[in-house]
Design a protein around this motif. Structure first.
Motif, mmCIF file in Angstrom:
data_model
loop_
_atom_site.group_PDB
_atom_site.id
_atom_site.type_symbol
_atom_site.label_atom_id
_atom_site.label_comp_id
_atom_site.label_asym_id
_atom_site.label_seq_id
_atom_site.Cartn_x
_atom_site.Cartn_y
_atom_site.Cartn_z
ATOM 1 N N ARG A 136 0.843 -1.187 0.000
ATOM 2 C CA ARG A 136 0.000 0.000 0.000
ATOM 3 C C ARG A 136 0.884 1.246 0.000
ATOM 4 N NH1 ARG A 136 -2.320 3.724 3.364
ATOM 5 N NH2 ARG A 136 -4.441 4.387 2.831
ATOM 6 N N LEU A 137 0.577 2.197 -0.863
ATOM 7 C CA LEU A 137 1.364 3.408 -0.979
ATOM 8 C C LEU A 137 1.233 4.251 0.286
ATOM 9 C CD1 LEU A 137 3.123 5.206 -2.825
ATOM 10 C CD2 LEU A 137 0.993 6.314 -3.568
ATOM 11 N N VAL A 138 2.359 4.649 0.841
ATOM 12 C CA VAL A 138 2.377 5.563 1.983
ATOM 13 C C VAL A 138 2.644 6.966 1.451
ATOM 14 C CG1 VAL A 138 3.544 6.191 4.127
ATOM 15 C CG2 VAL A 138 3.161 3.776 3.567
ATOM 16 N N GLN A 139 1.669 7.828 1.597
ATOM 17 C CA GLN A 139 1.806 9.200 1.111
ATOM 18 C C GLN A 139 2.187 10.170 2.225
ATOM 19 O OE1 GLN A 139 -2.112 9.672 -0.725
ATOM 20 N NE2 GLN A 139 -1.194 9.363 -2.749
ATOM 21 N N ARG A 140 1.686 9.932 3.445
ATOM 22 C CA ARG A 140 1.997 10.825 4.571
ATOM 23 C C ARG A 140 2.411 9.980 5.773
ATOM 24 N NH1 ARG A 140 -1.749 14.656 6.876
ATOM 25 N NH2 ARG A 140 -0.191 16.315 6.799
ATOM 26 N N ALA A 141 3.530 10.353 6.375
ATOM 27 C CA ALA A 141 4.039 9.631 7.536
ATOM 28 C C ALA A 141 4.492 10.638 8.578
ATOM 29 C CB ALA A 141 5.195 8.714 7.143
ATOM 30 N N VAL A 142 4.460 10.224 9.849
ATOM 31 C CA VAL A 142 4.894 11.113 10.921
ATOM 32 C C VAL A 142 5.570 10.308 12.018
ATOM 33 C CG1 VAL A 142 2.631 10.991 12.109
ATOM 34 C CG2 VAL A 142 4.173 12.941 12.529
ATOM 35 N N ASP A 143 6.649 10.874 12.540
ATOM 36 C CA ASP A 143 7.382 10.311 13.675
ATOM 37 C C ASP A 143 7.077 11.208 14.873
ATOM 38 O OD1 ASP A 143 9.153 9.221 15.479
ATOM 39 O OD2 ASP A 143 10.964 9.805 14.404
ATOM 40 N N ILE A 144 6.292 10.697 15.823
ATOM 41 C CA ILE A 144 5.877 11.479 16.989
ATOM 42 C C ILE A 144 6.942 11.377 18.073
ATOM 43 C CG2 ILE A 144 4.143 11.733 18.798
ATOM 44 C CD1 ILE A 144 2.067 10.610 16.919
ATOM 45 N N GLY A 145 7.365 12.537 18.594
ATOM 46 C CA GLY A 145 8.442 12.543 19.577
ATOM 47 C C GLY A 145 9.734 12.122 18.923
ATOM 48 N N CYS A 146 10.096 12.799 17.836
ATOM 49 C CA CYS A 146 11.137 12.309 16.924
ATOM 50 C C CYS A 146 12.537 12.320 17.520
ATOM 51 C CB CYS A 146 11.123 13.123 15.642
ATOM 52 S SG CYS A 146 11.597 14.867 15.860
ATOM 53 N N GLY A 147 12.800 13.129 18.553
ATOM 54 C CA GLY A 147 14.154 13.199 19.082
ATOM 55 C C GLY A 147 15.145 13.608 18.006
ATOM 56 N N ALA A 148 16.195 12.830 17.836
ATOM 57 C CA ALA A 148 17.218 13.122 16.831
ATOM 58 C C ALA A 148 16.770 12.795 15.416
ATOM 59 C CB ALA A 148 18.497 12.350 17.160
ATOM 60 N N GLY A 149 15.576 12.237 15.265
ATOM 61 C CA GLY A 149 15.014 11.993 13.937
ATOM 62 C C GLY A 149 15.238 10.648 13.295
ATOM 63 N N PRO A 150 15.729 9.631 14.007
ATOM 64 C CA PRO A 150 16.023 8.358 13.325
ATOM 65 C C PRO A 150 14.797 7.682 12.726
ATOM 66 C CG PRO A 150 16.194 8.106 15.709
ATOM 67 C CD PRO A 150 16.085 9.576 15.438
ATOM 68 N N GLY A 151 13.658 7.738 13.403
ATOM 69 C CA GLY A 151 12.471 7.078 12.879
ATOM 70 C C GLY A 151 12.031 7.670 11.559
ATOM 71 N N GLY A 152 11.894 8.993 11.525
ATOM 72 C CA GLY A 152 11.470 9.655 10.297
ATOM 73 C C GLY A 152 12.473 9.488 9.177
ATOM 74 N N ILE A 153 13.759 9.507 9.509
ATOM 75 C CA ILE A 153 14.794 9.394 8.491
ATOM 76 C C ILE A 153 14.844 7.984 7.922
ATOM 77 C CG2 ILE A 153 17.307 9.421 8.170
ATOM 78 C CD1 ILE A 153 17.310 11.867 10.111
ATOM 79 N N VAL A 154 14.759 6.975 8.779
ATOM 80 C CA VAL A 154 14.729 5.589 8.302
ATOM 81 C C VAL A 154 13.520 5.373 7.393
ATOM 82 C CG1 VAL A 154 14.348 3.188 9.024
ATOM 83 C CG2 VAL A 154 16.065 4.584 10.182
ATOM 84 N N ALA A 155 12.355 5.872 7.804
ATOM 85 C CA ALA A 155 11.139 5.700 6.997
ATOM 86 C C ALA A 155 11.256 6.439 5.667
ATOM 87 C CB ALA A 155 9.926 6.190 7.775
ATOM 88 N N ALA A 156 11.805 7.651 5.688
ATOM 89 C CA ALA A 156 11.921 8.438 4.464
ATOM 90 C C ALA A 156 12.850 7.769 3.457
ATOM 91 C CB ALA A 156 12.430 9.839 4.798
ATOM 92 N N LYS A 157 13.860 7.067 3.928
ATOM 93 C CA LYS A 157 14.756 6.355 3.012
ATOM 94 C C LYS A 157 14.043 5.172 2.366
ATOM 95 C CE LYS A 157 18.989 5.555 4.185
ATOM 96 N NZ LYS A 157 20.163 5.087 4.961
ATOM 97 N N ILE A 158 13.156 4.517 3.119
ATOM 98 C CA ILE A 158 12.403 3.383 2.590
ATOM 99 C C ILE A 158 11.266 3.859 1.692
ATOM 100 C CG2 ILE A 158 10.972 1.384 3.214
ATOM 101 C CD1 ILE A 158 12.532 1.246 5.841
ATOM 102 N N LEU A 159 10.706 5.049 2.012
ATOM 103 C CA LEU A 159 9.525 5.578 1.329
ATOM 104 C C LEU A 159 9.860 6.922 0.682
ATOM 105 C CD1 LEU A 159 7.104 4.941 4.332
ATOM 106 C CD2 LEU A 159 7.264 3.522 2.268
ATOM 107 N N PRO A 160 10.658 6.921 -0.371
ATOM 108 C CA PRO A 160 11.099 8.202 -0.954
ATOM 109 C C PRO A 160 9.951 9.030 -1.516
ATOM 110 C CG PRO A 160 11.699 6.360 -2.371
ATOM 111 C CD PRO A 160 11.222 5.763 -1.085
ATOM 112 N N GLN A 161 8.811 8.397 -1.784
ATOM 113 C CA GLN A 161 7.688 9.138 -2.352
ATOM 114 C C GLN A 161 6.824 9.797 -1.285
ATOM 115 O OE1 GLN A 161 7.702 5.884 -1.906
ATOM 116 N NE2 GLN A 161 5.822 5.488 -0.763
ATOM 117 N N ALA A 162 7.045 9.493 -0.024
ATOM 118 C CA ALA A 162 6.157 9.949 1.047
ATOM 119 C C ALA A 162 6.547 11.328 1.571
ATOM 120 C CB ALA A 162 6.174 8.945 2.196
ATOM 121 N N GLU A 163 5.538 12.046 2.043
ATOM 122 C CA GLU A 163 5.739 13.274 2.798
ATOM 123 C C GLU A 163 5.919 12.865 4.260
ATOM 124 O OE1 GLU A 163 3.512 17.605 3.316
ATOM 125 O OE2 GLU A 163 2.312 15.789 2.994
#
Length: 317
Positions: A136-163
């Motif tokens: 399923r296409l992921v268009q919008r993703a969010v890392d809540i309480g991101c800290g240094a940002g590893p969750g959002g960054i890991v997801a963005a690398k896997i999902l280059p098309q996502a916001e």
């Protein structure tokens, strides 16, 4: 000076410092605070002798140890702490999934400390596992309480098309998350101040979170979960995700659960909430025993152990 508050707001200099470390082949795996303290307490580790000692182990160093170019970048970015004889770095740099992440120096005693540790590596693995084979296409993703940002960054690398959004209430964390995203070449990832999702509108196809889950007497934001046995924030994130997940959307919640007399109160509370929705969910322990030293605290006097757990929830499409 707090652990991450710059004397000079020069994000470009800190970005250049990260790039220089990466070009030098820098690598460091961050461990638990207790293990870090034990290793640093060895007499031979009283003073830094390498890049990893300075930027990973947070050991005092003589200025002559580093090239002048690195010292200048540290000075400009506000992370160089000069003493009478030795210097220290106000941030640490850790590596994960081929990327470099700045976060708070050891020990993380400041109220605005930015967390990174063994939980971070397990959180990243949980995100990768949840997204593996996802059709399923992921268009919008969010890392809540991101800290240094590893969750959002890991997801963005896997999902280059996502916001992808990274949100936190800690401005020091958001500064480092932005820099870390740029270090990873992900200029399109957005870091924004938000208490849960109050500053963002709309639904999300993917919600990720690695919230604090301990009972911390000092109530440091990166560590104190609040509520019963530290589960308050984790349950609040679950409630928020259930309201804001798109049809077919997924929550990946990595947290800790105190087990009392063989029972898991967090799992029971989560199950009660999930029973009211149209969702599919899994719950698994990824480490049965973390932060064992916390069991000596009064808040955990009846607990058997603290487990690291992953709750994955998928909203019906």
């Amino acid at each position: 000076m707090s652990s991450t508050s710059p004397r000079h707001d020069d994000d470009a200099a800190l970005l250049s410092l990260g790039q220089a470390l990466r070009e030098a082949g820098y690598h460091f795996t961050t461990i638990t605070p207790a293990t870090h303290a034990r290793v640093n307490a060895r007499p031979e580790n009283a003073q830094a002798r390498s890049l990893a000692d300075v930027f990973g182990w947070s050991r005092p160093f003589q200025p002559e140890l580093l090239p002048s170019s690195l010292l200048q970048l540290m000075e400009r970015s506000g992370v160089l702490i000069r003493g009478d004889q030795f210097c220290r770095c106000a941030v640490r740099a850790s590596t994960l999934d081929g990327e470099l992440f700045f976060h708070s120096a050891f020990p993380t005693t400041a109220l605005d400390s930015v967390f990174f540790g063994p939980d971070t590596y397990r959180f990243a693995a949980a995100i990768a596992h949840a997204l593996r084979g996802r059709d399923r296409l992921v268009q919008r993703a969010v890392d809540i309480g991101c800290g240094a940002g590893p969750g959002g960054i890991v997801a963005a690398k896997i999902l280059p098309q996502a916001e992808v959004f990274m949100v936190d209430i800690n401005e020091a964390a958001l500064r480092l998350a932005r820099i870390n995203a740029r270090l990873a070449g992900l200029a399109g990832v957005t870091a924004r101040h938000s208490n849960l999702l109050t500053s963002l509108e709309g639904e999300f196809d993917l919600v990720m979170a690695n919230p604090p889950y301990l009972v911390d007497p000092s109530e440091r934001a990166y560590r104190h979960g609040g509520g019963p046995l530290g589960a308050g924030l984790s349950l609040a994130i679950l409630d928020t995700a259930l309201e804001r997940l798109s049809p077919g959307g997924t929550l990946v919640l990595y947290t800790g659960a105190a087990v009392v007399n063989g029972d898991d109160p967090f799992r029971a509370a989560a199950a009660a909430r999930l029973a009211r929705g149209r969702v599919r969910w899994t719950y698994r322990e990824v480490d049965p025993d973390v932060f064992g030293e916390e069991l000596e605290a009064e808040a955990y006097r009846h607990a058997d152990r603290i487990a690291a757990v992953v709750l994955t929830v998928e909203q019906d499409g």
